[in-house]
Write a protein that holds these residues in place. Structure first.
Motif, PDB file in Angstrom:
ATOM      1  N   ILE A 113      50.399  40.029  -1.564  1.00 40.10           N
ATOM      2  CA  ILE A 113      49.417  40.898  -0.919  1.00 40.10           C
ATOM      3  C   ILE A 113      50.149  41.697   0.143  1.00 40.10           C
ATOM      4  N   PRO A 114      50.332  42.986  -0.082  1.00 41.70           N
ATOM      5  CA  PRO A 114      51.046  43.789   0.926  1.00 41.70           C
ATOM      6  C   PRO A 114      50.345  43.672   2.274  1.00 41.70           C
ATOM      7  N   GLN A 115      51.134  43.619   3.324  1.00 48.54           N
ATOM      8  CA  GLN A 115      50.599  43.412   4.666  1.00 48.54           C
ATOM      9  C   GLN A 115      50.631  44.763   5.376  1.00 48.54           C
ATOM     10  N   VAL A 116      49.463  45.333   5.578  1.00 45.01           N
ATOM     11  CA  VAL A 116      49.426  46.703   6.094  1.00 45.01           C
ATOM     12  C   VAL A 116      48.813  46.802   7.490  1.00 45.01           C
ATOM     13  N   GLY A 117      48.482  45.649   8.097  1.00 42.77           N
ATOM     14  CA  GLY A 117      48.065  45.679   9.498  1.00 42.77           C
ATOM     15  C   GLY A 117      49.268  45.879  10.407  1.00 42.77           C
ATOM     16  N   GLN A 118      49.007  45.972  11.690  1.00 40.25           N
ATOM     17  CA  GLN A 118      50.093  46.174  12.650  1.00 40.25           C
ATOM     18  C   GLN A 118      50.290  44.937  13.520  1.00 40.25           C
ATOM     19  N   VAL A 119      51.355  44.970  14.318  1.00 37.38           N
ATOM     20  CA  VAL A 119      51.475  44.072  15.465  1.00 37.38           C
ATOM     21  C   VAL A 119      51.283  44.935  16.699  1.00 37.38           C
ATOM     22  N   ILE A 120      50.402  44.499  17.576  1.00 34.08           N
ATOM     23  CA  ILE A 120      50.158  45.236  18.814  1.00 34.08           C
ATOM     24  C   ILE A 120      50.384  44.277  19.982  1.00 34.08           C
ATOM     25  N   ILE A 121      51.330  44.628  20.819  1.00 34.49           N
ATOM     26  CA  ILE A 121      51.755  43.767  21.927  1.00 34.49           C
ATOM     27  C   ILE A 121      51.442  44.471  23.232  1.00 34.49           C
ATOM     28  N   GLY A 122      50.713  43.768  24.109  1.00 35.64           N
ATOM     29  CA  GLY A 122      50.284  44.351  25.378  1.00 35.64           C
ATOM     30  C   GLY A 122      51.406  44.518  26.381  1.00 35.64           C
ATOM     31  N   ASP A 123      51.042  44.896  27.587  1.00 41.45           N
ATOM     32  CA  ASP A 123      52.021  45.090  28.651  1.00 41.45           C
ATOM     33  C   ASP A 123      52.477  43.740  29.217  1.00 41.45           C
ATOM     34  N   GLN A 124      53.674  43.762  29.809  1.00 44.50           N
ATOM     35  CA  GLN A 124      54.197  42.601  30.547  1.00 44.50           C
ATOM     36  C   GLN A 124      54.294  41.346  29.693  1.00 44.50           C
ATOM     37  N   VAL A 125      54.589  41.537  28.420  1.00 43.84           N
ATOM     38  CA  VAL A 125      54.792  40.412  27.513  1.00 43.84           C
ATOM     39  C   VAL A 125      56.289  40.112  27.439  1.00 43.84           C
ATOM     40  N   GLU A 126      56.657  38.834  27.457  1.00 43.59           N
ATOM     41  CA  GLU A 126      58.047  38.448  27.206  1.00 43.59           C
ATOM     42  C   GLU A 126      58.096  37.595  25.946  1.00 43.59           C
ATOM     43  N   ILE A 127      59.069  37.881  25.088  1.00 41.01           N
ATOM     44  CA  ILE A 127      59.189  37.182  23.805  1.00 41.01           C
ATOM     45  C   ILE A 127      60.607  36.650  23.681  1.00 41.01           C
ATOM     46  N   GLY A 128      60.721  35.335  23.456  1.00 45.03           N
ATOM     47  CA  GLY A 128      62.023  34.661  23.464  1.00 45.03           C
ATOM     48  C   GLY A 128      62.820  34.871  22.191  1.00 45.03           C
ATOM     49  N   ALA A 129      64.076  34.528  22.272  1.00 43.76           N
ATOM     50  CA  ALA A 129      65.039  34.777  21.205  1.00 43.76           C
ATOM     51  C   ALA A 129      64.581  34.171  19.876  1.00 43.76           C
ATOM     52  N   ASN A 130      64.751  34.950  18.822  1.00 41.56           N
ATOM     53  CA  ASN A 130      64.491  34.532  17.444  1.00 41.56           C
ATOM     54  C   ASN A 130      63.033  34.173  17.159  1.00 41.56           C
ATOM     55  N   THR A 131      62.138  34.556  18.043  1.00 46.13           N
ATOM     56  CA  THR A 131      60.702  34.429  17.747  1.00 46.13           C
ATOM     57  C   THR A 131      60.299  35.493  16.732  1.00 46.13           C
ATOM     58  N   THR A 132      59.307  35.149  15.897  1.00 40.73           N
ATOM     59  CA  THR A 132      58.834  36.091  14.873  1.00 40.73           C
ATOM     60  C   THR A 132      57.327  36.286  15.008  1.00 40.73           C
ATOM     61  N   ILE A 133      56.903  37.517  14.920  1.00 41.24           N
ATOM     62  CA  ILE A 133      55.472  37.849  14.991  1.00 41.24           C
ATOM     63  C   ILE A 133      55.151  38.742  13.802  1.00 41.24           C
ATOM     64  N   ASP A 134      54.343  38.216  12.892  1.00 40.67           N
ATOM     65  CA  ASP A 134      54.069  38.949  11.651  1.00 40.67           C
ATOM     66  C   ASP A 134      52.949  39.967  11.806  1.00 40.67           C
TER      67      ASP A 134
END
Lengths: 361, 361, 361
Positions: free
Chosen positions: B218-239
């Motif tokens: 099933i093709p994934q056609v939604g987005q990822v939307i990340i707000g302000d002042q977010v920190e994301i650590g090494a090698n984390t994945t967000i689909d």
């Protein structure tokens, strides 16, 4: 990999041990030409095999290997076994050594280093190396690497494609950094290290103060310091310390996808299998082993020589070396459902049991 | 990092609070020159220390720090303690503030931003930037980055070496993307975000239909939307979402090696430690915390203010905020073996217990 | 993504099934222009929706979708439900198919492939391709890729920015390798595969002999061989074998951050959710599913058609297909504390219970 053809006698001269014949005659010949190590199952006449564990000795009955590494102290017994059970036992030569598995490791290292592709020393024209960086003339920097200011790459080290080394990063001698590794500013890596692709060393530890419900970042200004002869598996992450440093000891071996949080210390010769997580400020002793997907909480001390089973969770310090486990046993799903429900009632069941005992006594 | 030397008085003027002497005299001098924050153990005369938790107050007895941040409300007590137990209490200045740990965070931020290397704005000649991309003149694009069509990079943002931003990706202002991050097409990242190396944002969610035993993507056609002042650590994945979007709220902090599946929502100011997994379509409320290696199943709702312990598994929605845990306790391996066997018999034990009770009553 | 406008009738002609009206009249028109698939909640008049599960049929009452995929065998019942509960049931067209979710997958694939950006074939000037590599003229190699000696990239395959393919790597036809993937020397990837960013294929398995407490590396000289139609999620790692190979079967789907150790075999059409770990030499059968964060120990055999729940630990081989689970149930933290303490006493409780029974009988 195509292994360079090598005469058995040359291998024995290099590594020691002695040749013997399973058939008991004196036919053991050191002239056999070998082209690599194989499992006993897959080995052909031109392969070296090994019997690491005598419980698999039946593999000697059917193996087509030309030569097999066996433990010297077990040879007489193995020889009798083969003579009794394999008509052409004489086809198989024995190479008697103190520890066949260790010899396999060392001979394989020797053979691979003579057989594998090695890049020319020097910097690929597509690499971007800061003019203040200090790259040893015998080191190689592959395509599309980016090397920061004041970084150092030691003698004979090999930095593969797409690696990014930050400012003031130091890589010792004869280390190999596989493609697409990232090393943040000021991280130090020792000699003879192997860092696999996707590893991130020196990213910020996870530290925040809280102000009325919002998180305020605590900048992480400690370093990561990695000793000599450390191997780090693909996509493992090792965070820099908050103020002090994160320390990985001599000879430590980390598998893939391990997370080492800030200010952790891992003692010399400890090894961890894939997917382990170690939370912040925990100190793991020397010669520990941690099984895959185990999780170790923060601010703990783990004694030298501790063995944590895979998928187990360590919530408090371990003072006595030994083997520790905590795994929910697997069941058929419908049985597990009942177990899980009952487990939630366990405290109540204990109370009931005690009441029963009281009534009875 | 070499921290720029700063007069204590200037720090106090910037951040507030007031100076006092542990010895009770009026010697508190704002002329002391400081060159960074250190732990009380490691601090020297030119360092600022902090006492975040009064249970470690004995560290004040031996610390060589020039100045220490202490909680104003605890000062009188600490002063008496030092006067009674440290002969040269006067050597240590106190900086009285409402929350020493929060002040440490804020002062460290200020100091690091004045001390660290900052790249020049502009695009490195080795970067490949699509002509339709819109990079703010104050932003910096480092070596070997690849920036897709119609991508935007906002004011003051810093895209480090080897980062790949897909088509239509948007990075807000003053965000920092560390080396070797990958952002897939159409993903949006806010202002003042920090994304560590190896992070992958916007890869396909894991969605398949099944046709006679084979999986149909099933093709994934939604987005990822990340707000302000977010920190994301090494090698984390967000689909990315399947049809709708994956949403990461304002001020969220994610540690290393976290997996956020498609269509997950993470509420404002929630924080997760390393190795957490959140399965698809789960909605996590605001101000939640999730301990390391916890696992949250899909299609759940987790209430605002929920705290999940490390290594715990959430299988159903949580409606009441609070602290939740589910961890198999660690034992010596031989003890665990017995516990595990007995646990499988738990339902049977309950039945036996009930029969006993019935007989007795 | 902007989906190309398509006439409903053309979709039906391509995929089969038939149109019908929920209102029971003959107004079903194939002239409707559609511009993409949406969930029933978000769909507008120009969207195709789908009802995968009839328990959500109430979404049909309020959906603004122009057309909805429904299961043919359920249509009469749904029609009656809509006629009874939605005044303007006629506004919603039904497209009757055998399996709405499968049709959604296939139609979405078709639509995306017609709507998405496709790179031009050829090698980007910034890519570094070894002269001995064999890249099909219809393949595309994006910016900053590095392609090793004797590597092959098949017809129509798409290698995105920053990918590193080692020497002798082979990528089949029509595969897509997303940015910043690393494929080690000699690894083989089939046709129609999708490899997401940050994946590392072919890194060394975790193998060491021990010599007086120090670890001696066993070079890993097996390959990774990946079949056709395999999808591998972001930051997943698949290690090369020690001597033999690591094998990923036809149509296997692996989610993000999965660790597949050396010499593992995964059978055709098996699927694993995020964060799973599979230890060395384990063989997983065909058509298995493994839930997120499950952990499978090494040297096991898992039968075809086995389903392991998320967060469960498999410590021994599974011979019978079925569903297996082992998860510590979540409780409020204070309740869990009591459960955990009591669980450590479980063996003692069993003994007490048995003594009670003995006394009573």
């Amino acid at each position: 990999m195509n292994f360079v053809e090598t005469k058995l006698g040359d291998l024995v001269a290099t590594f020691g041990g002695r040749l013997a014949s399973f058939s008991g005659d004196n036919s053991a010949s050191s002239d056999v030409l070998l082209s690599g190590i194989q499992s006993l199952e897959k080995a052909g006449q031109n392969n070296l095999g090994f019997l690491a564990n005598p419980k698999f000795r039946d593999q000697l009955l059917t193996s087509s290997a030309g030569v097999v590494l066996v433990r010297e102290s077990q040879f007489i017994e193995l020889q009798q076994y083969l003579k009794a059970n394999r008509a052409d036992a004489g086809r198989l030569l024995a190479w008697l050594v103190s520890d066949p598995y260790l010899y396999y490791a060392k001979i394989q290292q020797w053979w691979v280093s003579r057989s594998e592709f090695k890049p020319e020393p020097g910097v690929h024209p597509s690499a971007v190396v800061d003019p203040t960086a200090d790259v040893a003339p015998t080191a190689s920097i592959a395509a599309n690497c980016v090397i920061g200011a004041h970084a150092k790459v030691g003698e004979g080290s090999r930095i593969e494609a797409g690696v990014v080394l930050g400012n003031h990063v130091e890589i010792g001698a004869f280390s190999r950094i596989y493609p697409n590794v990232t090393v943040y500013d000021e991280s130090l890596i020792g000699d003879h290290c192997i860092i696999h692709s996707g590893v991130v060393i020196g990213a910020d530890g996870f530290g925040f103060a809280n102000e009325k419900g919002a998180w305020v970042k605590i900048p992480q200004v400690g370093q990561v310091i990695i000793g000599d002869q450390v191997e780090i598996g693909a996509n493992t992450t090792i965070d820099r310390g908050a103020l002090d440093d994160t320390l990985i000891g001599f000879g430590v071996k980390l598998d893939n996808q391990i997370q080492i949080a800030h200010n952790v210390t891992v003692g010399d010769h400890s090894a961890m299998a894939g997917c382990v997580g170690v939370a912040g400020s925990t100190s793991i002793g020397a010669r520990c082993t941690v099984g895959g997907a185990a999780m170790i909480f923060g601010h703990l001390n783990i004694a030298d020589g501790t063995h944590v089973s895979g998928a187990s969770v360590v919530m408090s310090s371990i003072k006595e070396p030994g083997a520790y486990t905590g795994i929910f046993p697997l069941q058929q799903h419908k049985d597990w459902e009942k177990t899980a429900v009952t487990l939630k009632q366990l405290v109540k069941l204990r109370t009931e049991l005690r009441e029963l005992k009281k009534q009875q006594s």
